[in-house]
Design a protein around this motif. Structure first.
Motif, PDB file in Angstrom:
ATOM      1  N   UNK A  50      39.130  31.148  50.084  1.00 20.53           N
ATOM      2  CA  UNK A  50      39.016  32.563  50.436  1.00 20.53           C
ATOM      3  C   UNK A  50      38.729  32.715  51.932  1.00 20.53           C
ATOM      4  N   UNK A  51      37.832  31.869  52.443  1.00 16.22           N
ATOM      5  CA  UNK A  51      37.477  31.962  53.863  1.00 16.22           C
ATOM      6  C   UNK A  51      38.681  31.688  54.762  1.00 16.22           C
ATOM      7  N   UNK A  73      35.494  43.260  51.407  1.00 20.87           N
ATOM      8  CA  UNK A  73      36.768  42.531  51.420  1.00 20.87           C
ATOM      9  C   UNK A  73      36.663  41.427  50.378  1.00 20.87           C
ATOM     10  N   UNK A  74      37.705  41.278  49.567  1.00 22.61           N
ATOM     11  CA  UNK A  74      37.717  40.166  48.636  1.00 22.61           C
ATOM     12  C   UNK A  74      39.097  39.537  48.613  1.00 22.61           C
ATOM     13  N   UNK A  75      39.169  38.359  48.029  1.00 16.07           N
ATOM     14  CA  UNK A  75      40.429  37.633  47.891  1.00 16.07           C
ATOM     15  C   UNK A  75      40.629  37.363  46.410  1.00 16.07           C
ATOM     16  N   UNK A  76      41.784  37.739  45.911  1.00 20.79           N
ATOM     17  CA  UNK A  76      42.160  37.448  44.528  1.00 20.79           C
ATOM     18  C   UNK A  76      43.239  36.386  44.578  1.00 20.79           C
ATOM     19  N   UNK A 110      46.512  43.368  50.306  1.00 17.50           N
ATOM     20  CA  UNK A 110      47.498  42.649  51.109  1.00 17.50           C
ATOM     21  C   UNK A 110      47.945  41.438  50.309  1.00 17.50           C
ATOM     22  N   UNK A 111      49.230  41.198  50.285  1.00 15.25           N
ATOM     23  CA  UNK A 111      49.777  40.053  49.556  1.00 15.25           C
ATOM     24  C   UNK A 111      50.063  38.936  50.552  1.00 15.25           C
ATOM     25  N   UNK A 112      49.170  37.948  50.596  1.00 14.35           N
ATOM     26  CA  UNK A 112      49.375  36.804  51.490  1.00 14.35           C
ATOM     27  C   UNK A 112      50.441  35.875  50.928  1.00 14.35           C
TER      28      UNK A 112
END
Ligand SMILES: [Fe+2]
Length: 145
Positions: A50-51, A73-76, A110-112
């Motif tokens: 995530x970082x 802010x989070x990451x899925x 946002x789609x990384x």
């Protein structure tokens, strides 16, 4: 490639609109108060933490946070590796994301990598936005999605 499909919420027999034109997608979503844009893709490791994802897009995230006043802010990350852990994670995600809901804060995604579909129901229409890597969609507060 990003795809917007719009149906009347009471008639799903045929879409009223289907487009891959980013400007049309932006314009249609703006009538709902939603924002659509794209960020340049950055190099990531095969299995980024995530970082690492947050660091790769720090400038864009900071700009959105400053403009919108966001503080969270989070990451899925859901990777289909056909393991039992994936199946459990996917089931949990479906339970969370497939239930139509609203909340009193915006939801920007946002789609990384990968893809996903956001369904926004507003003004008598269902707007399905198939998003792919690089896409940024902002669902405004109190919008059914
Ligand atoms: Fe949500």
């Amino acid at each position: 490639m990003t795809l917007l499909t719009v149906w009347d919420e009471n008639d799903a027999s045929a879409p009223e609109l289907q487009t891959r034109d980013a400007q049309v997608i932006t314009d249609v979503l703006s009538t709902l108060g939603a924002r659509f844009s794209r960020w340049p893709l950055r190099e990531l490791t095969a299995e980024p933490t995530q970082d690492e994802v947050l660091a790769a897009y720090r400038d864009e995230i900071d700009a959105v946070n400053a403009a919108q006043g966001y503080t969270l802010v989070d990451v899925v990350s859901i990777v289909d590796d056909e393991t039992p852990e994936y199946l459990e994670q996917a089931a949990t995600a479906r339970g969370k994301f497939l239930s139509e809901h609203q909340h009193d804060d915006d939801e920007d995604r946002f789609f990384a990598r990968g893809s996903g579909v956001f369904y926004l129901r507003a003004n008598g229409k269902v707007n399905a936005v198939f998003c792919e890597a690089g896409d940024v969609i902002s669902v405004p507060a109190n919008t059914t999605h």
